[in-house]
Motif scaffolding. Structure first.
Motif, PDB file in Angstrom:
ATOM      1  N   GLU A   1       0.834  -1.198   0.000  1.00 38.63           N
ATOM      2  CA  GLU A   1       0.000   0.000   0.000  1.00 38.63           C
ATOM      3  C   GLU A   1       0.871   1.251   0.000  1.00 38.63           C
ATOM      4  OE1 GLU A   1      -2.118  -2.839   3.021  1.00 38.63           O
ATOM      5  OE2 GLU A   1      -0.061  -2.203   2.534  1.00 38.63           O
TER       6      GLU A   1
ATOM      7  N   LEU B   1      -5.274   6.079  -2.183  1.00 46.66           N
ATOM      8  CA  LEU B   1      -4.418   4.981  -1.752  1.00 46.66           C
ATOM      9  C   LEU B   1      -4.239   3.989  -2.895  1.00 46.66           C
ATOM     10  CD1 LEU B   1      -5.875   4.241   1.793  1.00 46.66           C
ATOM     11  CD2 LEU B   1      -4.192   5.958   1.111  1.00 46.66           C
TER      12      LEU B   1
ATOM     13  N   CYS C   1      -2.744  -0.002  -3.935  1.00 48.34           N
ATOM     14  CA  CYS C   1      -2.393  -1.339  -3.474  1.00 48.34           C
ATOM     15  C   CYS C   1      -1.833  -2.088  -4.675  1.00 48.34           C
ATOM     16  CB  CYS C   1      -3.623  -2.045  -2.922  1.00 48.34           C
ATOM     17  SG  CYS C   1      -3.365  -3.777  -2.501  1.00 48.34           S
TER      18      CYS C   1
ATOM     19  N   TRP D   1     -10.367  -3.227   0.950  1.00 48.60           N
ATOM     20  CA  TRP D   1      -9.666  -2.279   1.806  1.00 48.60           C
ATOM     21  C   TRP D   1     -10.304  -2.351   3.196  1.00 48.60           C
ATOM     22  CZ3 TRP D   1      -5.319   0.469   0.894  1.00 48.60           C
ATOM     23  CH2 TRP D   1      -4.914   0.636  -0.421  1.00 48.60           C
TER      24      TRP D   1
ATOM     25  N   TYR E   1      -5.435  -0.944   5.172  1.00 51.04           N
ATOM     26  CA  TYR E   1      -4.831  -2.163   4.648  1.00 51.04           C
ATOM     27  C   TYR E   1      -5.602  -2.632   3.417  1.00 51.04           C
ATOM     28  CZ  TYR E   1      -2.892  -2.555   9.383  1.00 51.04           C
ATOM     29  OH  TYR E   1      -2.241  -2.319  10.571  1.00 51.04           O
ATOM     30  N   CYS E   2      -4.863  -3.122   2.432  1.00 56.39           N
ATOM     31  CA  CYS E   2      -5.540  -3.829   1.354  1.00 56.39           C
ATOM     32  C   CYS E   2      -5.313  -5.317   1.550  1.00 56.39           C
ATOM     33  CB  CYS E   2      -5.088  -3.367  -0.021  1.00 56.39           C
ATOM     34  SG  CYS E   2      -3.427  -3.856  -0.483  1.00 56.39           S
TER      35      CYS E   2
END
Length: 127
Positions: free
Chosen positions: A6, A20, A22, A36, A97-98
């Motif tokens: 990420e 964002l 990823c 996500w 977070y992905c």
């Protein structure tokens, strides 16, 4: 080996936008659902958005708290999934977070169903 990286987090003011990214390696990200999630200090990890294999305007899934402000989309050529975040609020502050998974069917909002995770990127929204 599947790796997700990420990027794009940062410190912004309320009302600002962030995008964002990823980036995936070790698998074709369009072949599996990608989600996500975010985790704020002292809170459990929560679902934000997900994009299925067959991506269309109405196939993506969002948490109610971000619906209408966040957009998840994919660039297959870059093997990357993005999260466009507009009208950011202080309550959006979290590590984002992905994640991707081996199973292809929904629902997509349970963290336990995802097998591969990135290291996270910090998003901080000041009021």
């Amino acid at each position: 080996q599947v790796q997700l990286v990420e990027s794009g987090g940062g410190l912004v003011q309320a009302g600002d936008s962030l995008r964002l990214s990823c980036a995936a390696s070790g698998r074709t990200i369009s072949s599996y659902p990608t989600g996500w999630f975010r985790q704020a200090p002292g809170k459990e990890r929560e679902f934000v958005a997900a994009i299925p294999i067959r991506w269309s305007a109405d196939s993506t899934t969002y948490a109610d708290s971000v619906k209408g402000r966040f957009t998840i989309f994919r660039d297959n050529a870059k093997n990357t999934v993005f999260l466009q975040m507009n009208s950011l609020k202080p309550e959006d502050t979290a590590v984002y977070y992905c994640a991707t998974r081996r199973s292809v069917g929904g629902p997509y909002y349970y963290a336990k169903d995802y097998d591969y995770w990135g290291q996270g990127t910090q998003v901080t929204v000041s009021s």
